[in-house]
Scaffold this active site. Sequence first.
Site, PDB file in Angstrom:
ATOM      1  N   ALA A  67     -22.276  63.446   2.455  1.00 37.92           N
ATOM      2  CA  ALA A  67     -23.062  62.264   2.110  1.00 37.92           C
ATOM      3  C   ALA A  67     -24.478  62.747   1.826  1.00 37.92           C
ATOM      4  O   ALA A  67     -24.893  63.794   2.336  1.00 37.92           O
ATOM      5  CB  ALA A  67     -23.067  61.292   3.284  1.00 37.92           C
ATOM      6  N   GLY A 113     -18.899  64.192   4.257  1.00 41.81           N
ATOM      7  CA  GLY A 113     -18.258  63.204   3.392  1.00 41.81           C
ATOM      8  C   GLY A 113     -17.427  63.838   2.283  1.00 41.81           C
ATOM      9  O   GLY A 113     -16.507  63.206   1.761  1.00 41.81           O
ATOM     10  N   GLU A 116     -14.209  64.575   3.889  1.00 42.28           N
ATOM     11  CA  GLU A 116     -13.564  63.273   4.127  1.00 42.28           C
ATOM     12  C   GLU A 116     -12.966  62.723   2.823  1.00 42.28           C
ATOM     13  O   GLU A 116     -11.872  62.161   2.818  1.00 42.28           O
ATOM     14  CB  GLU A 116     -14.584  62.297   4.735  1.00 42.28           C
ATOM     15  CG  GLU A 116     -14.932  62.701   6.173  1.00 42.28           C
ATOM     16  CD  GLU A 116     -16.122  61.952   6.753  1.00 42.28           C
ATOM     17  OE1 GLU A 116     -17.176  61.900   6.084  1.00 42.28           O
ATOM     18  OE2 GLU A 116     -16.011  61.413   7.863  1.00 42.28           O
ATOM     19  N   GLU A 136     -21.530  67.186  10.874  1.00 38.96           N
ATOM     20  CA  GLU A 136     -22.352  66.036  11.274  1.00 38.96           C
ATOM     21  C   GLU A 136     -23.024  66.196  12.621  1.00 38.96           C
ATOM     22  O   GLU A 136     -24.162  65.760  12.811  1.00 38.96           O
ATOM     23  CB  GLU A 136     -21.510  64.749  11.277  1.00 38.96           C
ATOM     24  CG  GLU A 136     -21.247  64.171   9.896  1.00 38.96           C
ATOM     25  CD  GLU A 136     -20.032  64.779   9.209  1.00 38.96           C
ATOM     26  OE1 GLU A 136     -19.508  65.801   9.692  1.00 38.96           O
ATOM     27  OE2 GLU A 136     -19.606  64.231   8.184  1.00 38.96           O
TER      28      GLU A 136
END
Length: 258
Positions: A67, A113, A116, A136
């Site tokens: 992200a 992300g 993911e 993270e």
Amino acid sequence: MKTFQTIIVEREKAFVTLTINRESKLNALNQETLHELAQALDLLENDNAVRGIVLTGAGEKAFVAGADIGEFVGLSIGEAKKKAAYGHFHIMDRIQSFPKPIIAAVNGFALGGGLELAMACHIRVASDNAKFGLPEVSLGIIPGYGGTQRLPQLVGRGKALEMIMTGDMIDAAEALQWGLVNRVVSLAELMSACRELLDKISTRSGQAISKAITAVQTGLEDSRQGQRREIELFGESFGTDDCKEGVQAFLERRKPNF
Ligand code: COA
């Protein structure tokens, strides 16, 4: 096909290559990219001529490096929850239960992300330079686009917690050994390997593939419900022209024409 700012959608016959196109930021997912991805998924789902999708990142360094961390600054608790919910429901779940095959062509870093996103795809093919991680916890947060849910499904609880708690990256060979990716090829062969897989899948019954994706997905969420869904969809497939054609072709010793 519509033009986007942060993704590229290229169509070649029945197949689409969807490229996250923010190479200077290692294809990090910002809000705009997520919105564009959601719009592209709508278009591709409703386009009957599209039979399969390869999802990749621009350049030779990253699939998606996570992200966009720049967008984390000053985020309130409520805003962070909203951000995670958008990623879960509008992107990751959507990809995971998409009725046509989506293959992640992981061409470099797949972090946070990015991993993911790759895990939400139905199949993952990696180039041998790819690196995988959920870093993270080094930012003081946890994965928020399904990492704590999908990683244990793919690699088991122990390895998943090791990756999540250390934040360390693993390479493509380890990812293959751990079951995180389906196969590893050279970067030069990556797109053709994905295309070959889609070519093969597209010779099978499209409606049967959609039903199989639904049954697998339902069972991952709730195994009893998955069994019931499988029974229902198995039955329904007998009412399709594809079933008549597939069975007839087998009996006539010819290839089916779906
Ligand atoms: N969000 C926002 N920008 C990112 C990013 C992310 N997740 N990952 C990389 N970038 C940007 C960098 O800020 C840099 O931008 P700049 O040139 O404008 O400064 C550019 O992409 C190149 O990255 P850089 O860090 O210089 O490349 P590197 O080869 O030294 O390192 C990584 C590569 C992937 C190891 C490193 O970029 C990294 O750790 N990224 C963050 C990974 C992460 O924590 N993701 C999870 C987020 S929840």
